[in-house]
Scaffold this motif. Sequence first.
Motif, PDB file in Angstrom:
ATOM      1  N   GLN A 261       0.828  -1.204   0.000  1.00 23.36           N
ATOM      2  CA  GLN A 261       0.000   0.000   0.000  1.00 23.36           C
ATOM      3  C   GLN A 261       0.867   1.260   0.000  1.00 23.36           C
ATOM      4  OE1 GLN A 261      -2.118  -1.091   3.540  1.00 23.36           O
ATOM      5  NE2 GLN A 261      -3.893  -1.894   2.419  1.00 23.36           N
ATOM      6  N   GLU A 262       1.948   1.242   0.764  1.00 24.93           N
ATOM      7  CA  GLU A 262       2.864   2.386   0.783  1.00 24.93           C
ATOM      8  C   GLU A 262       3.519   2.571  -0.581  1.00 24.93           C
ATOM      9  OE1 GLU A 262       5.459   1.255   3.926  1.00 24.93           O
ATOM     10  OE2 GLU A 262       3.993   1.709   5.512  1.00 24.93           O
ATOM     11  N   ASN A 263       3.885   1.465  -1.211  1.00 29.07           N
ATOM     12  CA  ASN A 263       4.497   1.557  -2.536  1.00 29.07           C
ATOM     13  C   ASN A 263       3.507   2.113  -3.556  1.00 29.07           C
ATOM     14  OD1 ASN A 263       6.888   0.543  -1.561  1.00 29.07           O
ATOM     15  ND2 ASN A 263       6.529  -1.551  -2.252  1.00 29.07           N
ATOM     16  N   ALA A 264       2.250   1.696  -3.461  1.00 28.66           N
ATOM     17  CA  ALA A 264       1.231   2.230  -4.366  1.00 28.66           C
ATOM     18  C   ALA A 264       1.073   3.733  -4.178  1.00 28.66           C
ATOM     19  CB  ALA A 264      -0.103   1.519  -4.133  1.00 28.66           C
ATOM     20  N   ALA A 265       1.034   4.180  -2.926  1.00 26.01           N
ATOM     21  CA  ALA A 265       0.906   5.618  -2.659  1.00 26.01           C
ATOM     22  C   ALA A 265       2.128   6.382  -3.169  1.00 26.01           C
ATOM     23  CB  ALA A 265       0.726   5.846  -1.159  1.00 26.01           C
ATOM     24  N   ARG A 266       3.295   5.765  -3.053  1.00 26.48           N
ATOM     25  CA  ARG A 266       4.521   6.427  -3.541  1.00 26.48           C
ATOM     26  C   ARG A 266       4.495   6.549  -5.063  1.00 26.48           C
ATOM     27  NH1 ARG A 266       7.885   3.354  -1.221  1.00 26.48           N
ATOM     28  NH2 ARG A 266       8.065   4.605   0.667  1.00 26.48           N
ATOM     29  N   TYR A 267       4.031   5.510  -5.742  1.00 22.37           N
ATOM     30  CA  TYR A 267       3.907   5.609  -7.196  1.00 22.37           C
ATOM     31  C   TYR A 267       3.018   6.787  -7.591  1.00 22.37           C
ATOM     32  CZ  TYR A 267       6.074   1.248  -8.967  1.00 22.37           C
ATOM     33  OH  TYR A 267       6.942   0.275  -9.358  1.00 22.37           O
ATOM     34  N   VAL A 268       1.880   6.907  -6.933  1.00 15.88           N
ATOM     35  CA  VAL A 268       0.952   7.995  -7.251  1.00 15.88           C
ATOM     36  C   VAL A 268       1.636   9.342  -7.056  1.00 15.88           C
ATOM     37  CG1 VAL A 268      -1.199   9.124  -6.564  1.00 15.88           C
ATOM     38  CG2 VAL A 268      -1.111   6.618  -6.740  1.00 15.88           C
ATOM     39  N   GLU A 269       2.387   9.471  -5.969  1.00 14.18           N
ATOM     40  CA  GLU A 269       3.101  10.725  -5.691  1.00 14.18           C
ATOM     41  C   GLU A 269       4.180  10.991  -6.742  1.00 14.18           C
ATOM     42  OE1 GLU A 269       5.891  12.660  -2.137  1.00 14.18           O
ATOM     43  OE2 GLU A 269       4.771  10.817  -1.779  1.00 14.18           O
ATOM     44  N   LEU A 270       4.924   9.977  -7.103  1.00  7.44           N
ATOM     45  CA  LEU A 270       6.004  10.150  -8.070  1.00  7.44           C
ATOM     46  C   LEU A 270       5.460  10.472  -9.464  1.00  7.44           C
ATOM     47  CD1 LEU A 270       8.332   7.206  -6.944  1.00  7.44           C
ATOM     48  CD2 LEU A 270       8.870   9.640  -6.783  1.00  7.44           C
ATOM     49  N   PHE A 271       4.409   9.776  -9.873  1.00  3.55           N
ATOM     50  CA  PHE A 271       3.846  10.025 -11.198  1.00  3.55           C
ATOM     51  C   PHE A 271       3.211  11.413 -11.299  1.00  3.55           C
ATOM     52  CE2 PHE A 271       3.857   5.333 -12.097  1.00  3.55           C
ATOM     53  CZ  PHE A 271       4.503   5.404 -13.329  1.00  3.55           C
ATOM     54  N   ALA A 272       2.809  11.973 -10.165  1.00  5.25           N
ATOM     55  CA  ALA A 272       2.170  13.290 -10.182  1.00  5.25           C
ATOM     56  C   ALA A 272       3.100  14.383 -10.701  1.00  5.25           C
ATOM     57  CB  ALA A 272       1.675  13.643  -8.783  1.00  5.25           C
ATOM     58  N   ALA A 273       4.411  14.128 -10.672  1.00  2.93           N
ATOM     59  CA  ALA A 273       5.381  15.122 -11.143  1.00  2.93           C
ATOM     60  C   ALA A 273       5.448  15.181 -12.674  1.00  2.93           C
ATOM     61  CB  ALA A 273       6.762  14.815 -10.571  1.00  2.93           C
ATOM     62  N   PHE A 274       4.778  14.240 -13.353  1.00  2.00           N
ATOM     63  CA  PHE A 274       4.860  14.166 -14.810  1.00  2.00           C
ATOM     64  C   PHE A 274       3.460  14.235 -15.423  1.00  2.00           C
ATOM     65  CE2 PHE A 274       8.422  11.802 -13.032  1.00  2.00           C
ATOM     66  CZ  PHE A 274       9.503  12.332 -13.713  1.00  2.00           C
ATOM     67  N   ASP A 275       3.376  14.794 -16.578  1.00  2.08           N
ATOM     68  CA  ASP A 275       2.132  14.820 -17.346  1.00  2.08           C
ATOM     69  C   ASP A 275       2.232  13.727 -18.406  1.00  2.08           C
ATOM     70  OD1 ASP A 275      -0.252  15.428 -18.530  1.00  2.08           O
ATOM     71  OD2 ASP A 275       0.503  17.184 -19.617  1.00  2.08           O
ATOM     72  N   GLN A 287     -14.069  -0.075  -1.724  1.00  5.54           N
ATOM     73  CA  GLN A 287     -12.849  -0.887  -1.617  1.00  5.54           C
ATOM     74  C   GLN A 287     -12.051  -0.397  -0.406  1.00  5.54           C
ATOM     75  OE1 GLN A 287     -11.419  -0.138  -5.630  1.00  5.54           O
ATOM     76  NE2 GLN A 287     -12.240  -2.089  -6.371  1.00  5.54           N
ATOM     77  N   THR A 288     -12.495  -0.816   0.775  1.00  7.08           N
ATOM     78  CA  THR A 288     -11.944  -0.263   2.012  1.00  7.08           C
ATOM     79  C   THR A 288     -10.568  -0.823   2.376  1.00  7.08           C
ATOM     80  OG1 THR A 288     -13.361  -1.856   3.192  1.00  7.08           O
ATOM     81  CG2 THR A 288     -14.153   0.406   3.011  1.00  7.08           C
ATOM     82  N   ARG A 289     -10.144  -1.863   1.706  1.00  3.84           N
ATOM     83  CA  ARG A 289      -8.762  -2.344   1.877  1.00  3.84           C
ATOM     84  C   ARG A 289      -8.294  -2.962   0.559  1.00  3.84           C
ATOM     85  NH1 ARG A 289      -5.583  -6.946   4.949  1.00  3.84           N
ATOM     86  NH2 ARG A 289      -3.866  -5.773   5.865  1.00  3.84           N
ATOM     87  N   HIS A 290      -7.502  -2.215  -0.166  1.00  2.29           N
ATOM     88  CA  HIS A 290      -6.901  -2.673  -1.417  1.00  2.29           C
ATOM     89  C   HIS A 290      -5.536  -3.254  -1.048  1.00  2.29           C
ATOM     90  CE1 HIS A 290      -5.445  -2.848  -5.474  1.00  2.29           C
ATOM     91  NE2 HIS A 290      -6.252  -1.924  -5.977  1.00  2.29           N
ATOM     92  N   VAL A 291      -5.270  -4.509  -1.453  1.00  2.13           N
ATOM     93  CA  VAL A 291      -4.021  -5.159  -1.042  1.00  2.13           C
ATOM     94  C   VAL A 291      -2.972  -5.182  -2.155  1.00  2.13           C
ATOM     95  CG1 VAL A 291      -5.171  -6.540   0.721  1.00  2.13           C
ATOM     96  CG2 VAL A 291      -4.879  -7.493  -1.588  1.00  2.13           C
ATOM     97  N   PHE A 292      -3.275  -4.597  -3.314  1.00  4.59           N
ATOM     98  CA  PHE A 292      -2.314  -4.386  -4.391  1.00  4.59           C
ATOM     99  C   PHE A 292      -1.495  -5.632  -4.722  1.00  4.59           C
ATOM    100  CE2 PHE A 292      -3.230  -0.030  -3.102  1.00  4.59           C
ATOM    101  CZ  PHE A 292      -3.461   0.554  -4.343  1.00  4.59           C
ATOM    102  N   ASN A 293      -2.205  -6.683  -5.107  1.00  3.15           N
ATOM    103  CA  ASN A 293      -1.512  -7.808  -5.726  1.00  3.15           C
ATOM    104  C   ASN A 293      -0.787  -7.346  -6.984  1.00  3.15           C
ATOM    105  OD1 ASN A 293      -2.064 -10.430  -7.846  1.00  3.15           O
ATOM    106  ND2 ASN A 293      -1.050 -10.825  -5.918  1.00  3.15           N
TER     107      ASN A 293
END
Length: 379
Positions: A261-275, A287-293
């Motif tokens: 979950q932390e890695n997924a959030a980091r991806y979202v943050e990192l991709f936000a710097a690019f268009d 989806q109250t708990r996404h386990v990111f398989n």
Amino acid sequence: MSTLTRQVPLLDLVAQHAQIREEILAELIPLIDSQRFIMGPAVAELEHQIAGYTQSKYAIGCASGSDALLLAWMALELGPGDKVITTPFSFFATAGSLSILGIEPVFVDIDPVTFNLDPNQVEDVLKKTSGVWAIQPVHLYGAAADMDPLLALGAQYGAVVVEDAAQAIGAEYKGRRCGSIGAIGCFSFYPGKNLGGYGDSGIVTTNDPTLAETLVKLRQHGGRDKYMHELVGINSRIDTMQAAVLNVKMRHLDAWTRRRQENAARYVELFAAFDLPIVLPSIAPYQTRHVFNQFTLRCQRRDALKAHLQAHGVGCEIYYPLPLHLQECYADLGYQRGDLPVSELLAAEALSLPIYPELTPDDQAYVVETVAGFYRDSK
């Protein structure tokens, strides 16, 4: 950071094993010495653990996630002439388990945001299709399908709901664990799953004592007692060694899920710097708990991007490149290209990036920069 190519695998099971090697050996060596490889104490322990973890009353171990699905349909006594609504955007076993028993899969398109079965389209198909006795949603990529509408439709049309939760151990729908919501839940412990064994194995969950008793018999040639067969079953027991490995991994599962979950959030943050011409995964309110398989993008020029990433040492994979309704083995069902447009579009756009717990922030930054570099350099 350095522009030198680095290696970022799609999944690093060696790194995971290094963390728990001594724990694993501490369980396996005594088991090997005991020579109790079939239905040993570790199996009962795992079943107890998984039942509690999935908020289910019963858990019955079996030989694979594919067998978990097969056993579910056998327990429900579905067969030739019966139909089951399911998604075409999934691993083959979702439909293959039906076909083995002569059940006809009825493919219904998916939601373009969640990649899961679209309840509105399920309702449309139920209105015009006779002989549908079950609905099989798949909790794809570790995120729950929208279960309440599917359960309501099942009740209205007399169709039982079976959850393909192969990728969703610990995932939640409105606070309820996947695998405990429908009549039966089916899980895979394939090595690449969030909770993976050292080979094939799976488990079936249910809250129904009659179904649980039937499943226990079906996985052992149809009987509880040796050489006594009440049903025609199969040999699908979970190996005791797999159960022992999984019992150790259960101790770490929640921590590994948090890192995903932390890695997924980091991806979202990192991709936000690019268009970039990509669509990131989003989480629906239910989806109250996404386990990111998986962490799966929708992206333009997907195949070229995949080749670029692999050339720069980044592991990635397409889940799934051809929807089930267009597979050669289902040509006799009569589906044509264009019949299920969302599934077909996502099959052309979906690309999964590394998301495993041991992935480092630097590796993630490299993955994102490599994606951005592809679109920048190809303008």
